[in-house]
Design an enzyme around this catalytic site. Structure first.
Site, PDB file in Angstrom:
ATOM      1  N   LYS A  12       0.847  -1.203   0.000  1.00  0.00           N
ATOM      2  CA  LYS A  12       0.000   0.000   0.000  1.00  0.00           C
ATOM      3  C   LYS A  12       0.876   1.245   0.000  1.00  0.00           C
ATOM      4  O   LYS A  12       2.010   1.231   0.504  1.00  0.00           O
ATOM      5  CB  LYS A  12      -0.965   0.033   1.189  1.00  0.00           C
ATOM      6  CG  LYS A  12      -0.321   0.223   2.584  1.00  0.00           C
ATOM      7  CD  LYS A  12      -0.097   1.676   2.986  1.00  0.00           C
ATOM      8  CE  LYS A  12       0.681   1.803   4.283  1.00  0.00           C
ATOM      9  NZ  LYS A  12       1.687   2.839   4.290  1.00  0.00           N
ATOM     10  N   ASP A 141      -2.935  -0.976   9.692  1.00  0.00           N
ATOM     11  CA  ASP A 141      -3.231  -1.009   8.255  1.00  0.00           C
ATOM     12  C   ASP A 141      -3.464  -2.423   7.718  1.00  0.00           C
ATOM     13  O   ASP A 141      -3.523  -2.620   6.508  1.00  0.00           O
ATOM     14  CB  ASP A 141      -2.192  -0.219   7.433  1.00  0.00           C
ATOM     15  CG  ASP A 141      -0.771  -0.531   7.837  1.00  0.00           C
ATOM     16  OD1 ASP A 141      -0.558  -1.603   8.406  1.00  0.00           O
ATOM     17  OD2 ASP A 141       0.112   0.304   7.569  1.00  0.00           O
TER      18      ASP A 141
HETATM   19  O1  C5P Z   1      -0.752  -0.456  14.213  1.00  0.00           O
HETATM   20  P1  C5P Z   1       0.670  -0.814  14.007  1.00  0.00           P
HETATM   21  O2  C5P Z   1       1.116  -1.933  14.924  1.00  0.00           O
HETATM   22  O3  C5P Z   1       1.036  -1.076  12.597  1.00  0.00           O
HETATM   23  O4  C5P Z   1       1.505   0.457  14.437  1.00  0.00           O
HETATM   24  C1  C5P Z   1       2.899   0.422  14.586  1.00  0.00           C
HETATM   25  C2  C5P Z   1       3.329   1.621  15.401  1.00  0.00           C
HETATM   26  O5  C5P Z   1       3.123   2.819  14.671  1.00  0.00           O
HETATM   27  C3  C5P Z   1       2.559   1.816  16.682  1.00  0.00           C
HETATM   28  O6  C5P Z   1       3.121   1.082  17.730  1.00  0.00           O
HETATM   29  C4  C5P Z   1       2.703   3.302  16.914  1.00  0.00           C
HETATM   30  O7  C5P Z   1       3.971   3.619  17.435  1.00  0.00           O
HETATM   31  C5  C5P Z   1       2.669   3.866  15.505  1.00  0.00           C
HETATM   32  N1  C5P Z   1       1.295   4.267  15.071  1.00  0.00           N
HETATM   33  C6  C5P Z   1       0.735   5.391  15.639  1.00  0.00           C
HETATM   34  N2  C5P Z   1      -0.525   5.765  15.264  1.00  0.00           N
HETATM   35  C7  C5P Z   1      -1.195   5.077  14.324  1.00  0.00           C
HETATM   36  C8  C5P Z   1      -0.637   3.929  13.731  1.00  0.00           C
HETATM   37  C9  C5P Z   1       0.627   3.543  14.127  1.00  0.00           C
HETATM   38  O8  C5P Z   1       1.331   6.061  16.489  1.00  0.00           O
HETATM   39  N3  C5P Z   1      -2.424   5.479  13.963  1.00  0.00           N
END
Ligand code: C5P
Length: 293
Positions: A12, A141
């Site tokens: 993506k 995502d």
């Molecule tokens: O959701 P995911 O595990 O992919 O996110 C990885 C990291 O990216 C999270 O631990 C956070 O530090 C950051 N993140 C964030 N806000 C979001 C998505 C991701 O701060 N909306």
């Protein structure tokens, strides 16, 4: 029940990535327009007594991708098994074509492909809504990686509404060494201590629906770009070179360090890719799906 199932899921990019305040759960409020590209990872799942993940790099450096229960595809398979009340093993082979830690959600693509592959392998046939709920538990995502196409992501990115889109041509330019998404968000907090609520300009939806690359080029926007450029000043040069080679616009993909270049059409993308040494890709309407069983 099948013995082996092969699924694929696209990389993506974010046509818009507006980052708002940090929420009580520690995630940032987002408004983002996701687009799935023709660059894909493959995930092959076999029934097994053990739980195993293997990796094959297809033109991609796979160093640093874990092979244990922290691998996102492993976590996806384990979560689905637990949800279904199954005590099963799995043998997962991931063929990586999406650059690792590149801002292209390659790990999320693998998780999404593992979810749909295991759902098929184990004969579950879960409704899409259930798969999306499990996907959201794996990462912000991952729901989009399941759905694919082009979508508006809100919440922390996990609430996805699909958008009308006409084909667009891109060049994807991987950069050596990844950037850690949490590190980029942490740096964003330092650079932008009090961000407004996230917002995507409605004009962007019209340009995406019409496939108006020239109009869209003016509207592409990524709040994490300033952070990625601060951490990786070399990316500014990559963007300049891409535009110099004929791209309509270049920007950092997600949290970087991959840069992406919107082009007027296929011929222009091929020209830009030749000059930069990047990968030609186009938008696709699908997400994670079983391709062989
Ligand atoms: O959701 P995911 O595990 O992919 O996110 C990885 C990291 O990216 C999270 O631990 C956070 O530090 C950051 N993140 C964030 N806000 C979001 C998505 C991701 O701060 N909306």
């Amino acid at each position: 029940m099948n013995d082996v199932v092969i699924a694929r899921a696209p990389a993506k990019i974010n046509l818009a990535l507006s980052v708002g305040p940090t929420r009580p759960d520690g995630f940032h409020a987002l408004a983002t327009v996701y687009q799935a590209l023709s660059l894909e990872d493959g995930v092959e799942v076999r029934a097994s007594d053990d739980r195993v993940v293997r990796l094959v790099g297809d033109g991609v450096d796979i160093a640093g991708v874990p092979l244990d229960e922290t691998n996102l595809a492993w976590r996806a398979a384990a979560l689905l098994a637990q949800h279904a009340g199954l005590e099963v093993g799995f043998d997962i082979t991931i063929t990586k074509r999406i650059p690792v830690a590149g801002g292209l959600a390659g790990g999320s693509a693998d998780a999404a492909a593992a979810l749909v592959a295991c759902d098929h392998l184990w004969g579950l046939g879960l409704p899409l809504q259930n798969l999306l709920e499990l996907a959201a538990r794996l990462g912000s995502d991952v729901p989009f990686a399941v759905l694919g196409g082009t979508g508006l992501g809100t919440g922390r990115g996990e609430e996805v509404a699909q958008l009308d889109a006409s084909p667009l041509w891109w060049v994807v330019l991987p950069a050596a060494g990844g950037l850690s998404t949490p590190a980029v968000f942490a740096e964003f907090d330092k650079m932008v201590p009090d961000p407004p609520m996230p917002y995507v300009a409605p004009m962007l939806f019209d340009a995406v629906a019409r496939g108006d690359a020239t109009g869209l080029a003016l509207l592409l926007d990524n709040d994490l770009q300033q952070v990625a450029l601060a951490l990786r000043p070399d990316l500014a040069d990559a963007i300049r070179r891409g535009v110099g080679a004929g791209a309509l616009r270049g920007l950092v993909s997600g949290s970087g360090p991959t840069t992406i270049f919107l082009c007027a059409g296929q011929a222009e993308a091929e020209q830009v890719a030749r000059t930069l040494g990047g990968i030609v890709a186009h938008s696709v309407e699908y997400g994670a799906r079983v391709v062989e069983s």
